[in-house]
Design an enzyme around this catalytic site. Structure first.
Site, mmCIF file in Angstrom:
data_model
loop_
_atom_site.group_PDB
_atom_site.id
_atom_site.type_symbol
_atom_site.label_atom_id
_atom_site.label_comp_id
_atom_site.label_asym_id
_atom_site.label_seq_id
_atom_site.Cartn_x
_atom_site.Cartn_y
_atom_site.Cartn_z
ATOM 1 N NE ARG A 270 11.845 -16.208 -39.974
ATOM 2 C CZ ARG A 270 11.828 -15.077 -39.147
ATOM 3 N NH1 ARG A 270 10.542 -14.556 -38.928
ATOM 4 N NH2 ARG A 270 12.676 -14.521 -38.955
ATOM 5 N NE ARG A 285 1.644 -13.901 -40.369
ATOM 6 C CZ ARG A 285 2.408 -13.602 -39.273
ATOM 7 N NH1 ARG A 285 3.508 -14.170 -38.709
ATOM 8 N NH2 ARG A 285 1.895 -12.521 -38.504
ATOM 9 C CB SER A 360 11.647 -8.476 -33.572
ATOM 10 O OG SER A 360 11.369 -9.018 -32.153
#
Length: 434
Positions: A270, A285, A360
Site C-alpha cells: 500500500r 503503517r 477489520s
C-alpha cells in the site's frame, strides 16, 4: 456497485444513506438526481432502439409481402426505410455504449448503503464498542514501544531498510523474523483446522478488473502500486481480499455449495498516500506487510450471520495469544467504501497506552458481486442471484508482532514468547535482551 433499479425506486433512501456517510445533504440529492437522469436518458435511448428494431423487422416482412404482390415501388421504398433504420441502429448502439459507460462510471464511485443498525457518525470518535477481552493493568514506567524494544534487541532495523527502500519499510532479523513467521503459521493453522477456511496461495499481481471488483478502483488508485505489463499494467495486491474474492468473478455457483470460506497469508502493498505524518515511527503503517486474510462467499440470507462468525474467528487469534482487545462497530462516517457494516478489532498496545486496529471484518452484501458479476443459483430455482461477499483480517502479522512485543516485553528488555507460539519457535520461551 449499487443496483440502478433499486436507486430508481428508492432515490430518497440512497440520498439519506449518502448523508449518513458524511455527504452534504444538497450534494447527496444532486448526486442521486444525476444518477436518475443518466438512467432515464439510457432507458429512453434503449426504448428508441427497440422501436427501431421492431420497425425494421416489420418492414422486412412487408417487403416480402410487396414482392409477392409484385409491388416493386413499395418494396423499394421499404428497402430505403430499412437502410435508414439500420444506419440509426448502428449509431444508436454506439450511443448506447456511451450512455452505459457514463452511468456505470457514475455508479462506480457511489459507496455501499450501510445496514440499519450501523451507528451514524462522522469519524472514529463515533464508533461504538461492542465487547472487550482481557485485563489492562496500570502502565509500568519501564514499558517501551515496539520499535524501541526491537532496535535494542538488534533485530529490528529501520535505518538499513530506509537505505534499501525508503521510509515505511522494516528489516526484521533473527528471532523477531521467526516470531512473525510463527504468527502467520499459527493463524493459518487455526483458521484451516478449526474454523473451516480453505488455504489458498493467490497471485500477488492482479489486473485492473480484479481491483475494480473489490472496489479498490477507481476510488483508491493512488493508494496502490502498479507495474507495467505489456501494453497494460498489473497492480500489487493491497490485501489478499482482492484475488480471493475475485476467484468467483463471472461465475455462477451452486447455492448448496455456499458458503465458500478461504484464507491466505500474503504480503500486501500500500502506498499509504493519505497518511502523511501518521505513525511514522515503527511498523504500524508500512508500504509492505504480511496479513492473513479471511474471505467468505455466501448466499443473500446467510451473510449477516457469517459476518458475526468471521469476526469471532479473528477474535479467537487474539484470545489464543492472550492479547487484550476490544471490538467496535464502525460508524457510517468511518466505514469502508464497499462495506455495509464493519467491525474493527483493536488490540491493546502498552507502549502507546492505546488500542490500535489489528483486524477489520466487513460484510459487503452484493455490492462487490455486481462489480464482478458473481452469482449463485439457489437449489431448485432457475433464476440466479448475486452472491454476498465478506472479508476480514485474521489478522495483520505486523501489528500482531507489535502487540506481542509490547504486551510480552520484560523489564530487562526481552520478550516472552506466548505459549501458543512456542511450538512454532522450536520451544523457545523468551527472546533475551542483549
Amino acid at each position: 456497485m449499487l443496483d440502478i433499479k433499486w436507486i430508481r425506486e428508492n432515490p430518497k433512501a440512497l440520498a439519506a444513506a449518502l448523508v449518513k456517510r458524511s455527504w452534504a445533504p444538497s450534494d447527496a440529492e444532486a448526486t442521486v438526481d444525476d444518477l436518475v437522469l443518466k438512467d432515464e436518458a439510457r432507458r429512453a435511448h434503449l426504448g428508441k432502439l427497440q422501436v427501431a428494431q421492431e420497425r425494421r423487422n416489420a418492414a422486412s416482412r412487408e417487403i416480402g409481402n410487396a414482392m409477392r404482390a409484385r409491388d416493386s415501388e413499395l418494396a423499394e421504398k421499404l428497402k430505403v426505410e430499412i437502410a435508414d433504420i439500420k444506419s440509426f441502429i448502428q449509431g444508436g448502439e454506439a450511443e448506447e455504449r456511451r450512455l452505459d459507460k457514463e452511468l456505470n462510471d457514475a455508479l462506480a464511485i457511489i459507496p455501499n448503503v450501510p445496514l440499519d443498525d450501523v451507528p451514524v457518525g462522522k469519524d472514529e470518535n463515533d464508533n461504538v464498542e461492542k465487547r472487550r477481552f482481557g485485563e489492562i493493568g496500570p502502565r509500568q514506567n519501564w514499558v517501551k514501544e515496539h520499535f524501541e524494544i526491537g532496535e535494542a534487541l538488534g533485530l529490528m532495523d529501520f535505518e538499513r531498510a530506509a537505505k534499501l527502500s525508503g521510509s515505511r519499510f522494516t528489516v526484521l532479523k533473527g528471532q523477531l523474523a521467526r516470531l512473525e513467521r510463527a504468527l502467520g503459521q499459527f493463524m493459518l493453522d487455526l483458521h484451516t483446522t478449526e474454523h473451516g477456511y480453505m488455504e489458498v496461495q493467490p497471485p500477488l499481481l492482479v489486473r485492473d478488473d480484479a481491483l475494480f471488483g473489490t472496489n479498490q478502483l477507481p476510488k483508491f488508485e493512488e493508494d496502490l502500486f502498479f507495474t507495467p505489463h505489456g501494453e497494460s499494467r498489473l497492480g500489487l495486491i493491497p490485501t489478499a481480499e482482492v484475488p480471493l474474492t475475485n476467484l468467483v468473478r463471472e461465475e455462477i455457483l451452486a447455492g448448496d455449495k455456499l458458503p465458500l470460506r478461504m484464507t491466505a497469508l500474503t504480503p500486501c502493498f500500500r502506498s499509504e498516500a493519505g497518511s502523511a505524518g501518521r505513525d511514522t515511527r515503527g511498523m504500524l503503517r508500512q508500504h509492505q506487510f504480511y496479513k492473513v486474510e479471511l474471505v467468505s462467499i455466501t448466499d443473500a440470507e446467510s451473510s449477516i450471520a457469517e459476518h458475526e462468525r468471521m469476526t469471532e474467528c479473528a477474535e479467537e487469534v487474539l484470545k489464543r495469544l492472550e492479547l487484550p482487545f476490544r471490538t467496535v462497530t464502525l460508524c457510517t462516517g468511518d466505514m469502508g467504501f464497499g462495506a455495509r457494516k464493519t467491525y474493527d478489532i483493536e488490540v491493546w498496545l502498552p507502549g502507546q497506552n492505546a488500542y490500535r486496529e489489528i483486524s477489520s471484518c466487513s460484510v459487503c452484501g452484493d455490492f462487490q458481486a455486481r462489480r464482478m458479476d458473481a452469482r449463485y443459483r439457489p437449489e431448485g430455482i432457475k433464476q440466479t442471484k448475486f452472491v454476498h461477499t465478506l472479508n476480514g483480517s485474521g489478522t495483520a502479522l505486523g501489528r500482531a508482532l507489535i502487540a506481542v512485543i509490547e504486551n510480552y516485553q520484560t523489564q530487562d528488555g526481552g520478550v516472552t514468547i506466548p505459549e501458543v507460539l512456542r511450538p512454532y519457535m522450536g520451544g523457545l520461551e523468551k527472546i533475551e535482551a542483549k
